[in-house]
Structures are given as structure tokens and as C-alpha cells.
Design a protein around this motif. Structure first.
Motif, PDB file in Angstrom:
ATOM      1  N   LEU A   1      64.114 -75.657 -13.105  1.00 36.28           N
ATOM      2  CA  LEU A   1      63.461 -74.604 -12.333  1.00 36.28           C
ATOM      3  C   LEU A   1      63.444 -73.288 -13.119  1.00 36.28           C
ATOM      4  N   ALA A   2      64.601 -72.959 -13.737  1.00 33.87           N
ATOM      5  CA  ALA A   2      64.685 -71.729 -14.525  1.00 33.87           C
ATOM      6  C   ALA A   2      63.744 -71.795 -15.720  1.00 33.87           C
ATOM      7  N   TYR A   3      63.663 -72.971 -16.325  1.00 30.19           N
ATOM      8  CA  TYR A   3      62.774 -73.184 -17.471  1.00 30.19           C
ATOM      9  C   TYR A   3      61.319 -72.965 -17.084  1.00 30.19           C
ATOM     10  N   GLY A   4      60.919 -73.567 -15.944  1.00 31.25           N
ATOM     11  CA  GLY A   4      59.548 -73.421 -15.484  1.00 31.25           C
ATOM     12  C   GLY A   4      59.189 -71.975 -15.188  1.00 31.25           C
ATOM     13  N   CYS A   5      60.081 -71.277 -14.489  1.00 27.32           N
ATOM     14  CA  CYS A   5      59.842 -69.861 -14.183  1.00 27.32           C
ATOM     15  C   CYS A   5      59.797 -69.027 -15.458  1.00 27.32           C
ATOM     16  N   GLY A   6      60.629 -69.389 -16.440  1.00 26.67           N
ATOM     17  CA  GLY A   6      60.656 -68.650 -17.697  1.00 26.67           C
ATOM     18  C   GLY A   6      59.362 -68.769 -18.467  1.00 26.67           C
ATOM     19  N   VAL A   7      58.779 -69.972 -18.492  1.00 26.19           N
ATOM     20  CA  VAL A   7      57.518 -70.164 -19.217  1.00 26.19           C
ATOM     21  C   VAL A   7      56.393 -69.383 -18.547  1.00 26.19           C
ATOM     22  N   VAL A   8      56.342 -69.442 -17.217  1.00 23.59           N
ATOM     23  CA  VAL A   8      55.310 -68.708 -16.484  1.00 23.59           C
ATOM     24  C   VAL A   8      55.442 -67.200 -16.736  1.00 23.59           C
ATOM     25  N   SER A   9      56.682 -66.727 -16.870  1.00 23.02           N
ATOM     26  CA  SER A   9      56.916 -65.304 -17.150  1.00 23.02           C
ATOM     27  C   SER A   9      56.568 -64.945 -18.588  1.00 23.02           C
ATOM     28  N   GLN A  10      56.822 -65.871 -19.507  1.00 15.30           N
ATOM     29  CA  GLN A  10      56.636 -65.572 -20.927  1.00 15.30           C
ATOM     30  C   GLN A  10      55.173 -65.535 -21.336  1.00 15.30           C
ATOM     31  N   LYS A  11      54.358 -66.383 -20.755  1.00 14.97           N
ATOM     32  CA  LYS A  11      52.961 -66.492 -21.172  1.00 14.97           C
ATOM     33  C   LYS A  11      52.222 -65.155 -21.139  1.00 14.97           C
ATOM     34  N   PRO A  12      52.299 -64.351 -20.047  1.00 12.91           N
ATOM     35  CA  PRO A  12      51.594 -63.053 -20.053  1.00 12.91           C
ATOM     36  C   PRO A  12      52.117 -62.097 -21.120  1.00 12.91           C
ATOM     37  N   ALA A  13      53.423 -62.162 -21.429  1.00 16.76           N
ATOM     38  CA  ALA A  13      53.990 -61.255 -22.433  1.00 16.76           C
ATOM     39  C   ALA A  13      53.382 -61.505 -23.803  1.00 16.76           C
ATOM     40  N   LEU A  14      52.983 -62.746 -24.078  1.00 14.46           N
ATOM     41  CA  LEU A  14      52.415 -63.080 -25.381  1.00 14.46           C
ATOM     42  C   LEU A  14      51.010 -62.521 -25.572  1.00 14.46           C
ATOM     43  N   ARG A  15      50.415 -61.984 -24.511  1.00 14.03           N
ATOM     44  CA  ARG A  15      49.122 -61.321 -24.654  1.00 14.03           C
ATOM     45  C   ARG A  15      49.275 -59.923 -25.241  1.00 14.03           C
ATOM     46  N   HIS A  16      50.503 -59.397 -25.185  1.00 12.09           N
ATOM     47  CA  HIS A  16      50.729 -58.019 -25.609  1.00 12.09           C
ATOM     48  C   HIS A  16      51.653 -57.896 -26.824  1.00 12.09           C
ATOM     49  N   ALA A  17      52.455 -58.904 -27.089  1.00 13.01           N
ATOM     50  CA  ALA A  17      53.429 -58.831 -28.178  1.00 13.01           C
ATOM     51  C   ALA A  17      53.368 -60.107 -29.012  1.00 13.01           C
ATOM     52  N   SER A  18      53.923 -60.046 -30.220  1.00 10.50           N
ATOM     53  CA  SER A  18      53.923 -61.211 -31.103  1.00 10.50           C
ATOM     54  C   SER A  18      54.947 -62.241 -30.621  1.00 10.50           C
ATOM     55  N   PRO A  19      54.792 -63.514 -31.017  1.00  9.74           N
ATOM     56  CA  PRO A  19      55.785 -64.527 -30.644  1.00  9.74           C
ATOM     57  C   PRO A  19      57.197 -64.164 -31.078  1.00  9.74           C
ATOM     58  N   LEU A  20      57.341 -63.567 -32.259  1.00 10.10           N
ATOM     59  CA  LEU A  20      58.669 -63.191 -32.734  1.00 10.10           C
ATOM     60  C   LEU A  20      59.263 -62.083 -31.875  1.00 10.10           C
ATOM     61  N   GLN A  21      58.468 -61.095 -31.493  1.00 12.26           N
ATOM     62  CA  GLN A  21      58.958 -60.028 -30.637  1.00 12.26           C
ATOM     63  C   GLN A  21      59.387 -60.567 -29.274  1.00 12.26           C
ATOM     64  N   VAL A  22      58.557 -61.408 -28.674  1.00  9.55           N
ATOM     65  CA  VAL A  22      58.867 -61.964 -27.351  1.00  9.55           C
ATOM     66  C   VAL A  22      60.137 -62.803 -27.406  1.00  9.55           C
ATOM     67  N   THR A  23      60.277 -63.613 -28.447  1.00  9.43           N
ATOM     68  CA  THR A  23      61.464 -64.464 -28.568  1.00  9.43           C
ATOM     69  C   THR A  23      62.718 -63.638 -28.846  1.00  9.43           C
ATOM     70  N   THR A  24      62.626 -62.687 -29.769  1.00  8.75           N
ATOM     71  CA  THR A  24      63.795 -61.891 -30.148  1.00  8.75           C
ATOM     72  C   THR A  24      64.354 -61.118 -28.963  1.00  8.75           C
ATOM     73  N   PHE A  25      63.498 -60.408 -28.268  1.00  9.36           N
ATOM     74  CA  PHE A  25      63.992 -59.560 -27.186  1.00  9.36           C
ATOM     75  C   PHE A  25      64.298 -60.363 -25.925  1.00  9.36           C
ATOM     76  N   GLY A  26      63.634 -61.505 -25.752  1.00  2.01           N
ATOM     77  CA  GLY A  26      64.033 -62.409 -24.670  1.00  2.01           C
ATOM     78  C   GLY A  26      65.431 -62.953 -24.902  1.00  2.01           C
ATOM     79  N   CYS A  27      65.717 -63.310 -26.154  1.00  2.00           N
ATOM     80  CA  CYS A  27      67.047 -63.801 -26.512  1.00  2.00           C
ATOM     81  C   CYS A  27      68.104 -62.715 -26.307  1.00  2.00           C
TER      82      CYS A  27
END
Length: 294
Positions: free
Chosen positions: A168-194
Motif C-alpha cells: 500500500l505504501a509503495y503504491g501511494c509512493g509511486v502515485v506521489s512520485q510521478k507528478p514530481a518528475l514533471r518538475h525535477a530530474s530523476p536524480l533530484q527526486v530520488t535523492t531528496f525522497g531518500c
């Protein structure tokens, strides 16, 4: 692990390579977690993994001089950091301390159904009968897995439910992450998410220090491996591929994870799920397949 419909129609060549690397590394994570939980508590292992991954990702981010993500990306980064990097890892570690690696992977792979359900609600895509039927089949699979591994106690039923919470947490996380990738690079999204996930797990700092003082070198190596490869590298390759296709199509690439985990756990740990547990896992995946049929 899937469910949003976007403009992207199919994976390009580089995204396929990135997604394939993610699948293999995430499969290996289930095996490494299963071994490491013998000497690390769930929260301590999650924190150690996230700190290791954050250090590696920050070093790469500084090397590439990418800087901070735009403000518009932060809501998705924070949400995915807390849910996917934080809650998911703690719940999965806890669940894997009670069920074998292959069984955990099969239950967690309900994630695509979760994302399809969230897409129907948040993106107004509706709730088709096949989605609801798939959810029912997958939940039945979770119940079967729980009882197959319970050995007369409630501990492994709890383990299966914890793996369901991780899905459930995984599914919610992916849905949350997808819009962020429209504004930031994959490395930025992954680094700051981590980093957000690591901050969320800071209450486990005392346990991590205590466990590090008692854990053998092999378990510490597994924790470092989890941080460097299934986290820093695999989450970055995932974000790279996700930015180039829909979440639904990316979710389909993860269906191979349970099969890989069963083989890896058999070779590395000597674990083979019981026939009944395998049957429950197949039910979980069958539910995903039913929900994804068009």
C-alpha cells in the motif's frame, strides 16, 4: 507499482535498460533484507539503508551540480519519501522477519492494483469491475499466504499483513512520485525522497547504533548493499524510466520480481516457499493480472 495513464505510450530503449536493472536489484533486496533482519530491527535496518543511500546520492548530485528541486516538485518528493522510502522499508523489513523472501515479494507485488485503485479515485478514472475483481483475488492470496506460513501462530499472518502494508505504501509512493518528475530530474527526486525517508526514520537511531555494535560483518555488508544498490542505484533507474513512461507500464515491469526472488532466495538462503504459500502468491499475481486486463 502502477496505474496512472499519461501521454507516454511506451518505454524507450534506455528506459527498458533502466527498468530491467531496477527489477534485478529490487529482487536482490528481498534476499538481503531477509538475511539482515536476523541482526537488525526493522526500523534500524531501514534507517541504515536510507542513510547509506542518501550519502551516495548526495555525492552524485553534487558531482552533477543539479542543486535543489523546484518548489513544485517538493509535495511529491516529501510524500513519496515518507511513504515509499520510509514506511515501505520499515513495513517490508518487519514483514520479512516473519515470512520468507519469495512470499514477501509475491504479496508486495499487489502494488500495481493499489496504484490502479488510487488512479481511479485521484485521477477520476473510475473503478472498473475487473479492478475490483482483481483486488478481491489478490486479497484472497494474501490470506492464503498468511495461513500457509503461520505454523499455528499469528506471527506470520502478521508478517503477510505487514507486506500488504508495504504494498500500500509503495503504491501511494509511486502515485506521489510521478507528478514530481514533471518538475525535477530523476536524480533530484530520488535523492531528496531518500533524505526525507531517512529523516522520517531518525527515531530508530538508537536501535541502529545498538544493532551495529552487535551485528556480524555479513549483515552490515547487506545493509550497505541495500543502501548503495537497491536504493541509490535502483530507485534512480526507476525514476529515470518512470519519467519516460506511465506508472502503469512501469508497474508491469515489476511482475518478474517475485520469480527472481524465489530463485535468489533458494540459491542464497536455501528458502523455498511451501506449495500453499506459492499458491497464495500466484493468487496475488493473478489478481494483478485480472485488474490490468483491458
Amino acid at each position: 507499482m502502477d496505474g496512472i495513464v499519461t501521454a507516454e505510450s511506451r518505454l524507450d530503449g534506455k528506459a527498458v535498460v533502466a527498468a530491467s536493472a531496477t527489477v534485478v536489484l529490487w529482487a536482490s533486496a528481498f534476499v538481503a533484507i531477509r538475511d539482515a533482519t536476523n541482526h537488525f530491527s526493522p526500523g534500524a535496518l531501514a534507517l541504515g539503508r536510507l542513510v547509506t543511500g542518501s550519502v551516495a546520492l548526495l555525492a552524485l548530485l553534487l558531482y552533477r551540480r543539479e542543486g535543489l528541486p523546484p518548489r513544485a516538485a517538493w509535495p511529491g518528493i516529501v510524500a513519496s519519501g515518507v511513504l515509499w522510502f520510509g514506511l515501505y522499508m520499515v513495513a517490508l523489513n518487519w514483514g520479512e522477519s516473519q515470512v520468507d523472501a519469495g512470499t514477501a515479494a509475491m504479496v508486495v507485488n499487489i502494488g500495481p492494483v493499489v496504484i490502479a485503485l488510487l488512479s481511479g479515485w485521484l485521477l477520476k478514472e473510475g473503478f472498473p469491475p475487473k479492478l475490483m475483481a482483481g483486488m478481491a483475488v489478490s486479497f484472497a492470496g494474501v490470506v492464503v499466504v498468511g495461513f500457509a506460513t503461520s505454523s499455528g501462530t499469528h506471527s506470520s499472518v502478521t508478517g503477510s499483513l505487514l507486506c500488504l502494508l508495504a504494498a500500500l505504501a509503495y503504491g501511494c509512493g509511486v502515485v506521489s512520485q510521478k507528478p514530481a518528475l514533471r518538475h525535477a530530474s530523476p536524480l533530484q527526486v530520488t535523492t531528496f525522497g531518500c533524505l526525507v525517508g531517512a529523516v522520517a526514520c531518525l527515531p530508530f537511531s538508537g536501535q541502529l547504533v545498538s544493532d551495529l555494535g552487535k551485528a556480524p560483518a555479513t549483515s552490515i555488508f547487506n545493509m550497505l548493499y541495500l543502501g548503495l544498490f537497491p536504493t541509490a542505484l535502483a530507485f534512480t533507474t526507476w525514476a529515470y524510466a518512470l519519467a519516460r513512461t506511465s506508472a502503469g507500464k512501469m508497474g508491469a515491469t515489476t511482475y518478474a520480481v517475485p520469480a527472481l526472488v524465489v530463485v535468489m532466495a533458494w540459491v542464497a538462503l536455501g528458502e523455498i516457499p511451501s506449495l500453499l504459500a506459492l499458491g497464495g502468491g500466484v493468487l496475488c499475481l493473478a489478481g494483478v493480472a485480472v485488474s490490468r486486463r483491458r
